[in-house]
Design a protein around this motif. Structure first.
Motif, PDB file in Angstrom:
ATOM      1  N   GLN A 140       0.858  -1.351  -0.128  1.00 28.41           N
ATOM      2  CA  GLN A 140      -0.085  -0.094   0.095  1.00 28.41           C
ATOM      3  C   GLN A 140       0.702   1.351  -0.100  1.00 28.41           C
ATOM      4  N   ILE A 141       2.143   1.258   0.497  1.00 32.70           N
ATOM      5  CA  ILE A 141       2.998   2.375   0.555  1.00 32.70           C
ATOM      6  C   ILE A 141       4.192   2.603  -0.126  1.00 32.70           C
ATOM      7  N   ASN A 142       4.635   1.205  -1.036  1.00 32.28           N
ATOM      8  CA  ASN A 142       5.902   1.136  -1.586  1.00 32.28           C
ATOM      9  C   ASN A 142       5.518   1.239  -3.092  1.00 32.28           C
ATOM     10  N   SER A 143       6.656   2.052  -3.493  1.00 33.79           N
ATOM     11  CA  SER A 143       6.409   2.153  -5.150  1.00 33.79           C
ATOM     12  C   SER A 143       7.507   1.417  -5.858  1.00 33.79           C
ATOM     13  N   ASP A 144       8.459   0.662  -5.141  1.00 32.64           N
ATOM     14  CA  ASP A 144       9.479  -0.149  -5.742  1.00 32.64           C
ATOM     15  C   ASP A 144       8.912  -1.476  -5.659  1.00 32.64           C
ATOM     16  N   THR A 145       8.486  -1.830  -7.176  1.00 32.70           N
ATOM     17  CA  THR A 145       7.987  -3.229  -7.394  1.00 32.70           C
ATOM     18  C   THR A 145       8.860  -4.381  -7.336  1.00 32.70           C
ATOM     19  N   ARG A 146      10.022  -3.925  -7.719  1.00 37.53           N
ATOM     20  CA  ARG A 146      11.183  -4.961  -7.754  1.00 37.53           C
ATOM     21  C   ARG A 146      11.518  -5.548  -6.446  1.00 37.53           C
ATOM     22  N   LYS A 147      11.714  -4.696  -5.285  1.00 38.54           N
ATOM     23  CA  LYS A 147      11.910  -5.126  -3.920  1.00 38.54           C
ATOM     24  C   LYS A 147      10.761  -5.765  -3.547  1.00 38.54           C
ATOM     25  N   GLN A 148       9.433  -5.308  -3.886  1.00 39.24           N
ATOM     26  CA  GLN A 148       8.299  -6.071  -3.259  1.00 39.24           C
ATOM     27  C   GLN A 148       8.184  -7.435  -3.893  1.00 39.24           C
ATOM     28  N   THR A 149       8.656  -7.607  -5.304  1.00 43.10           N
ATOM     29  CA  THR A 149       8.425  -8.979  -5.972  1.00 43.10           C
ATOM     30  C   THR A 149       9.212  -9.884  -5.527  1.00 43.10           C
ATOM     31  N   VAL A 150      10.446  -9.369  -5.099  1.00 36.48           N
ATOM     32  CA  VAL A 150      11.545 -10.231  -4.360  1.00 36.48           C
ATOM     33  C   VAL A 150      10.975 -10.681  -3.067  1.00 36.48           C
ATOM     34  N   LEU A 151      10.453  -9.866  -2.288  1.00 41.21           N
ATOM     35  CA  LEU A 151       9.722 -10.237  -1.019  1.00 41.21           C
ATOM     36  C   LEU A 151       8.760 -10.910  -1.053  1.00 41.21           C
ATOM     37  N   ASN A 152       7.826 -10.902  -2.131  1.00 42.96           N
ATOM     38  CA  ASN A 152       6.621 -11.799  -2.261  1.00 42.96           C
ATOM     39  C   ASN A 152       7.241 -13.089  -2.598  1.00 42.96           C
ATOM     40  N   ASN A 153       8.352 -13.025  -3.282  1.00 40.33           N
ATOM     41  CA  ASN A 153       8.886 -14.568  -3.932  1.00 40.33           C
ATOM     42  C   ASN A 153       9.557 -15.110  -2.757  1.00 40.33           C
ATOM     43  N   LEU A 154      10.303 -14.400  -1.782  1.00 41.27           N
ATOM     44  CA  LEU A 154      10.707 -15.049  -0.560  1.00 41.27           C
ATOM     45  C   LEU A 154       9.600 -15.676   0.013  1.00 41.27           C
ATOM     46  N   PHE A 155       8.320 -14.935   0.425  1.00 36.78           N
ATOM     47  CA  PHE A 155       7.237 -15.472   0.870  1.00 36.78           C
ATOM     48  C   PHE A 155       6.766 -16.764   0.524  1.00 36.78           C
ATOM     49  N   LEU A 156       6.688 -16.801  -0.851  1.00 36.06           N
ATOM     50  CA  LEU A 156       6.111 -17.838  -1.653  1.00 36.06           C
ATOM     51  C   LEU A 156       7.010 -19.199  -1.185  1.00 36.06           C
TER      52      LEU A 156
END
Length: 168
Positions: A140-156
């Protein structure tokens, strides 16, 4: 680094923490953190200093203290995204091992302020739930989609579900 006064500002101090970690000098960080706090009495309540302390505790593998300080910085406009990213990494780290005594030492803090870190089998699922909630907050607050994609993949990957691992 020429002196303690050069890193009084939280932004400089956070860069110094990263630099000292990279050079293998973690033992030097508390002196700079304490000096920054002594220079400004209001610094103890500053989100930037809380972030720097949380980062230091994360690097020395004290997850309970890291979570405590990163949560203090989490709602800040400047430090919130970075604090959330580090909190997610802590909750997804499978190597974190805490005893029940470590968890009980911070039981005086409210659950809204500090989500509990847990290492039991059920606790690992709880850690994943907390990580998912933090990921949602970050999205909701982050615009850096690359970092968020990495964190989402780590979660998966952390879910250890075959479908999720293949998706990651």
């Amino acid at each position: 680094v020429t002196g303690v006064q050069t890193c009084a500002l939280p932004i400089s101090l956070s860069k110094l923490v990263y630099l000292l970690r990279g050079s293998g000098r973690l033992e030097d960080i508390p002196a700079y953190l304490n000096s920054a706090e002594e220079e400004n009495p209001r610094a103890a309540n500053h989100a930037g200093l809380a972030f720097c302390r949380g980062l230091y505790y994360k690097y020395i593998h004290d997850s309970v203290e890291a979570i405590k300080y990163l949560n203090l910085a989490r709602k800040d406009g400047t430090w919130g995204c970075a604090a959330l990213e580090h909190l997610i990494e802590i909750y997804l780290d499978a190597d974190n091992i805490l005893s029940e005594d470590d968890l009980n030492a911070n039981s005086n803090l409210s659950e809204e302020e500090e989500p509990k870190f847990n290492t039991s089998t059920n606790g690992k699922m709880e850690n994943l739930k907390v990580a998912q909630a933090l990921l949602n907050e970050l999205s909701q607050i982050n615009s850096d989609t690359r970092k968020q994609t990495v964190l989402n993949n780590l979660f998966l990957l952390a879910t250890r579900n075959r479908g999720n691992v293949n998706t990651a």
